[in-house]
Design a protein around this motif. Structure first.
Motif, PDB file in Angstrom:
ATOM      1  N   MET A  85      75.296  25.776  74.648  1.00  0.00           N
ATOM      2  CA  MET A  85      74.152  26.150  73.804  1.00  0.00           C
ATOM      3  C   MET A  85      74.135  25.330  72.516  1.00  0.00           C
ATOM      4  O   MET A  85      73.095  24.795  72.109  1.00  0.00           O
ATOM      5  N   SER A  86      75.300  25.231  71.874  1.00  0.00           N
ATOM      6  CA  SER A  86      75.400  24.474  70.633  1.00  0.00           C
ATOM      7  C   SER A  86      75.069  23.006  70.868  1.00  0.00           C
ATOM      8  O   SER A  86      74.397  22.360  70.053  1.00  0.00           O
ATOM      9  N   GLY A  87      75.536  22.480  72.004  1.00  0.00           N
ATOM     10  CA  GLY A  87      75.231  21.092  72.343  1.00  0.00           C
ATOM     11  C   GLY A  87      73.744  20.874  72.568  1.00  0.00           C
ATOM     12  O   GLY A  87      73.175  19.872  72.128  1.00  0.00           O
ATOM     13  N   MET A  88      73.098  21.815  73.249  1.00  0.00           N
ATOM     14  CA  MET A  88      71.657  21.714  73.462  1.00  0.00           C
ATOM     15  C   MET A  88      70.908  21.750  72.135  1.00  0.00           C
ATOM     16  O   MET A  88      69.955  21.005  71.934  1.00  0.00           O
ATOM     17  N   LYS A  89      71.363  22.623  71.247  1.00  0.00           N
ATOM     18  CA  LYS A  89      70.732  22.740  69.925  1.00  0.00           C
ATOM     19  C   LYS A  89      70.805  21.414  69.167  1.00  0.00           C
ATOM     20  O   LYS A  89      69.886  21.055  68.422  1.00  0.00           O
ATOM     21  N   ASN A 119      62.731  26.499  81.523  1.00  0.00           N
ATOM     22  CA  ASN A 119      61.694  27.015  82.417  1.00  0.00           C
ATOM     23  C   ASN A 119      61.919  28.513  82.612  1.00  0.00           C
ATOM     24  O   ASN A 119      62.700  28.945  83.463  1.00  0.00           O
ATOM     25  N   LYS A 120      61.223  29.316  81.846  1.00  0.00           N
ATOM     26  CA  LYS A 120      61.477  30.761  81.839  1.00  0.00           C
ATOM     27  C   LYS A 120      60.817  31.495  82.998  1.00  0.00           C
ATOM     28  O   LYS A 120      60.995  32.702  83.134  1.00  0.00           O
ATOM     29  N   GLU A 121      60.049  30.780  83.819  1.00  0.00           N
ATOM     30  CA  GLU A 121      59.558  31.388  85.047  1.00  0.00           C
ATOM     31  C   GLU A 121      60.601  31.300  86.156  1.00  0.00           C
ATOM     32  O   GLU A 121      60.579  32.069  87.108  1.00  0.00           O
ATOM     33  N   LYS A 122      61.527  30.362  86.005  1.00  0.00           N
ATOM     34  CA  LYS A 122      62.572  30.174  87.015  1.00  0.00           C
ATOM     35  C   LYS A 122      63.912  30.750  86.587  1.00  0.00           C
ATOM     36  O   LYS A 122      64.619  31.389  87.376  1.00  0.00           O
ATOM     37  N   PHE A 123      64.305  30.536  85.325  1.00  0.00           N
ATOM     38  CA  PHE A 123      65.636  30.914  84.873  1.00  0.00           C
ATOM     39  C   PHE A 123      65.592  32.052  83.847  1.00  0.00           C
ATOM     40  O   PHE A 123      64.736  32.061  82.953  1.00  0.00           O
ATOM     41  N   LEU A 124      66.514  32.970  84.008  1.00  0.00           N
ATOM     42  CA  LEU A 124      66.696  34.053  83.040  1.00  0.00           C
ATOM     43  C   LEU A 124      68.010  33.782  82.313  1.00  0.00           C
ATOM     44  O   LEU A 124      69.094  33.924  82.885  1.00  0.00           O
ATOM     45  N   LEU A 125      67.917  33.353  81.069  1.00  0.00           N
ATOM     46  CA  LEU A 125      69.106  33.032  80.277  1.00  0.00           C
ATOM     47  C   LEU A 125      69.536  34.272  79.508  1.00  0.00           C
ATOM     48  O   LEU A 125      68.721  34.978  78.910  1.00  0.00           O
ATOM     49  N   ILE A 126      70.840  34.509  79.523  1.00  0.00           N
ATOM     50  CA  ILE A 126      71.397  35.718  78.923  1.00  0.00           C
ATOM     51  C   ILE A 126      72.535  35.335  77.979  1.00  0.00           C
ATOM     52  O   ILE A 126      73.333  34.447  78.290  1.00  0.00           O
ATOM     53  N   TYR A 127      72.609  36.002  76.835  1.00  0.00           N
ATOM     54  CA  TYR A 127      73.767  35.804  75.961  1.00  0.00           C
ATOM     55  C   TYR A 127      74.576  37.090  75.908  1.00  0.00           C
ATOM     56  O   TYR A 127      74.200  38.103  76.530  1.00  0.00           O
ATOM     57  N   ILE A 167      78.232  35.945  69.869  1.00  0.00           N
ATOM     58  CA  ILE A 167      78.257  36.370  68.464  1.00  0.00           C
ATOM     59  C   ILE A 167      79.649  36.155  67.889  1.00  0.00           C
ATOM     60  O   ILE A 167      79.799  35.733  66.738  1.00  0.00           O
ATOM     61  N   GLY A 168      80.679  36.416  68.690  1.00  0.00           N
ATOM     62  CA  GLY A 168      82.044  36.157  68.246  1.00  0.00           C
ATOM     63  C   GLY A 168      82.291  34.695  67.954  1.00  0.00           C
ATOM     64  O   GLY A 168      82.972  34.343  66.983  1.00  0.00           O
ATOM     65  N   VAL A 198      74.230  28.925  60.376  1.00  0.00           N
ATOM     66  CA  VAL A 198      74.382  30.154  61.150  1.00  0.00           C
ATOM     67  C   VAL A 198      73.018  30.711  61.537  1.00  0.00           C
ATOM     68  O   VAL A 198      72.803  31.158  62.667  1.00  0.00           O
ATOM     69  N   ARG A 199      72.090  30.682  60.598  1.00  0.00           N
ATOM     70  CA  ARG A 199      70.736  31.164  60.879  1.00  0.00           C
ATOM     71  C   ARG A 199      70.089  30.334  61.989  1.00  0.00           C
ATOM     72  O   ARG A 199      69.418  30.881  62.881  1.00  0.00           O
ATOM     73  N   GLU A 200      70.315  29.037  61.966  1.00  0.00           N
ATOM     74  CA  GLU A 200      69.778  28.162  63.012  1.00  0.00           C
ATOM     75  C   GLU A 200      70.401  28.499  64.366  1.00  0.00           C
ATOM     76  O   GLU A 200      69.716  28.494  65.397  1.00  0.00           O
ATOM     77  N   ASP A 201      71.712  28.781  64.375  1.00  0.00           N
ATOM     78  CA  ASP A 201      72.384  29.169  65.619  1.00  0.00           C
ATOM     79  C   ASP A 201      71.781  30.449  66.190  1.00  0.00           C
ATOM     80  O   ASP A 201      71.516  30.555  67.397  1.00  0.00           O
ATOM     81  N   LEU A 202      71.583  31.430  65.332  1.00  0.00           N
ATOM     82  CA  LEU A 202      71.030  32.709  65.772  1.00  0.00           C
ATOM     83  C   LEU A 202      69.600  32.540  66.299  1.00  0.00           C
ATOM     84  O   LEU A 202      69.236  33.127  67.324  1.00  0.00           O
ATOM     85  N   ASP A 203      68.820  31.734  65.599  1.00  0.00           N
ATOM     86  CA  ASP A 203      67.441  31.484  66.034  1.00  0.00           C
ATOM     87  C   ASP A 203      67.417  30.776  67.389  1.00  0.00           C
ATOM     88  O   ASP A 203      66.537  31.033  68.225  1.00  0.00           O
ATOM     89  N   PHE A 204      68.386  29.871  67.608  1.00  0.00           N
ATOM     90  CA  PHE A 204      68.428  29.153  68.884  1.00  0.00           C
ATOM     91  C   PHE A 204      68.815  30.095  70.015  1.00  0.00           C
ATOM     92  O   PHE A 204      68.298  29.979  71.137  1.00  0.00           O
ATOM     93  N   LEU A 205      69.706  31.041  69.737  1.00  0.00           N
ATOM     94  CA  LEU A 205      70.046  32.071  70.733  1.00  0.00           C
ATOM     95  C   LEU A 205      68.795  32.832  71.154  1.00  0.00           C
ATOM     96  O   LEU A 205      68.548  33.063  72.342  1.00  0.00           O
ATOM     97  N   THR A 206      68.006  33.229  70.174  1.00  0.00           N
ATOM     98  CA  THR A 206      66.772  33.952  70.455  1.00  0.00           C
ATOM     99  C   THR A 206      65.804  33.083  71.250  1.00  0.00           C
ATOM    100  O   THR A 206      65.168  33.544  72.208  1.00  0.00           O
ATOM    101  N   HIS A 207      65.698  31.816  70.863  1.00  0.00           N
ATOM    102  CA  HIS A 207      64.805  30.885  71.549  1.00  0.00           C
ATOM    103  C   HIS A 207      65.156  30.772  73.033  1.00  0.00           C
ATOM    104  O   HIS A 207      64.264  30.759  73.901  1.00  0.00           O
TER     105      HIS A 207
END
Length: 478
Positions: free
Chosen positions: A11-15, A28-36, A41-42, A59-68
């Motif tokens: 995830m961090s690498g993609m960011k 592609n959110k019609e094909k893949f369901l990504l879960i954290y 968080i740890g 840190v805020r950017e990391d959290l926003d990317f998780l949500t994205h």
């Protein structure tokens, strides 16, 4: 939808634009369901060092990317089971920050600190605290400290306990041990103690099962291998299956198999906490079809644990996932999915006879590498005298703790409805709450020019049925 669990390093690498091709595929959110999970968080919590303005921004950017990536869909351990629900990553991180002081001081004074302001309870709490503090430890501990060999080992693990062999001393010592393991390099000492059994990183090679290597080392010395599950409740603080995965993972690392680096400096902090978080990632990921990680040590340990425990979640590195996608998952349209099913059936390869528990034959089944309609990965051709469907598509779960998320059902029903329209009962998209826990679900049935297509849940299994000829209105119910 196909559930994919990405390790934080991916995830961090993609960011940071390190995996552009993977990013283009996986969003592609019609094909893949990504879960954290809470382990992500740890990972983010571990990156917090000085609370500077720049650090808070990252840190805020990391959290926003998780949500994205995940739309806040998170796996959480509630001690009894792992639940999948919507959680704001920032709120979970705030909880972790608030809880941190508790883990910095395990003394009885700190554990009972919350009752200090209650005048009614304070005297009772103080009395209880004093009683617990004065309770002596069992003689086994005292005898172990009197033994020359075990005394040095115990002093490393439980500093200060020898001088105060009471419950008060134990809590203080446990706090020091926890701090040394998770904040300092104490895990090095613990690992070296364990490896005195006669096994370390030099004993493993690609041709040997690492668990067999460890077991044989114990057999040679005649010492019983330490199995935590024999002495502790396997379902305490987490489901039994979750603890099984994390325990096996840590055991591999502790004995030197693909062992994590342990080093604490001003620039980096690699402690036992990193290993336990990685172990939890492996456990959470077992609830998904794919686990993508770019950490080779995590990759190798997770694959070994899954093999031992019979977990079929596919562990892949980013480049391997891309190859898998191009070979089996790069299908978008409804018609192409349907044609792929027919093609697999025509080839007739890899079909095995499927039998009931009593031994009677039901038909033939093929467990595929494809995910038809972004969900089904099993084709069953039933015997005509058993079921007159031409084929039945099912979902083969990768693990005993597998789950099907509501989002998967919604996406599957949407794909069929977008293509086939309103079904013969006047239903279209999935409606929240129409599937009742533990109940069968009649689902959807479409009459088409090629036959009857139906999706339903029977005995907990979600399946698609195809009848090439419609002779009876109730065939999908049979």
């Amino acid at each position: 939808m196909i559930k994919v669990y990405l390790d934080w390093n991916v995830m961090s690498g993609m960011k940071n634009n390190h995996f552009p091709e993977l990013n283009n595929i996986i969003v592609n959110k019609e094909k893949f369901l990504l879960i954290y999970s809470t382990s992500h968080i740890g990972d983010i919590f571990s990156s917090i060092k000085n609370h500077s303005e720049e650090e808070q921004k990252l840190v805020r950017e990391d959290l926003d990317f998780l949500t994205h990536l995940t739309d806040n869909l998170c796996l959480v351990n509630n001690s009894e089971k792992i639940v999948l629900s919507k959680y704001e990553p920032g709120e979970l991180l705030d909880d972790r920050i608030r809880e941190a002081p508790v883990f910095e001081d395990f003394s009885l004074d700190n554990l009972f600190k919350s009752a200090e302001g209650d005048e009614v309870m304070s005297s009772l709490i103080n009395s209880l605290k004093n009683i617990i503090a004065s309770i002596p430890l069992e003689n086994a501990f005292k005898e172990a400290f009197e033994n020359t060999e075990s005394s040095a080992m115990l002093e490393q693990m439980f500093p200060g306990l020898k001088e105060d062999p009471t419950m008060n001393g134990f809590f203080k010592s446990f706090g020091k041990m926890y701090h040394n393991l998770n904040e300092k390099e104490g895990y090095k000492d613990l690992r070296s103690i364990v490896q005195k059994i006669g096994v370390n990183s030099g004993h493993f090679n690609i041709d040997k099962n690492p668990f067999d290597v460890i077991e044989n080392a114990y057999k040679k010395t005649g010492i019983e291998s330490f199995e935590p599950n024999k002495y502790f409740n396997k379902s305490k603080n987490a489901p039994e299956w979750f603890n099984n995965i994390t325990n096996e993972y840590v055991m591999l690392d502790m004995h030197g198999y693909k062992a994590d680096k342990v080093k604490v400096t001003n620039k980096e902090k690699n402690t036992f906490k990193n290993t336990t978080e990685d172990a939890s990632h492996a456990a959470f990921a077992s609830m998904c079809e794919f686990y993508v990680t770019n950490d080779d040590k995590n990759y190798q340990k997770t694959k070994a644990v899954y093999q031992k425990l019979g977990v079929y979640t596919q562990v892949l590195k980013p480049n391997e996932f891309i190859e898998y996608f191009n070979s089996f998952l790069n299908v978008d349209s409804f018609d192409d999915h349907f044609r792929n099913v027919i093609e697999v059936m025509k080839k007739g390869e890899n079909f095995q006879e499927q039998r009931y528990e009593n031994g009677d034959s039901f038909g033939w089944v093929n467990f595929t590498s494809q995910y038809f309609f972004n969900f089904f990965n099993k084709i069953t051709i039933p015997r005509p005298e058993i079921n007159d469907a031409m084929f039945i598509l099912g979902k083969e779960s990768p693990s005993y703790n597998y789950m099907i998320a509501q989002e998967e059902i919604e996406a599957t029903v949407k794909m069929f409805s977008d293509k086939l329209g309103i079904d013969k009962n006047g239903k279209s998209y999935y409606e929240v709450g129409e599937i009742k826990e533990g109940k069968d679900w009649t689902g959807r049935s479409w009459e088409t020019n090629v036959g009857l297509i139906g999706i339903k849940r029977l005995n907990g299994w979600f399946q698609m049925y195809f009848f090439p000829q419609i002779e009876e209105e109730n065939k999908i119910e049979n």
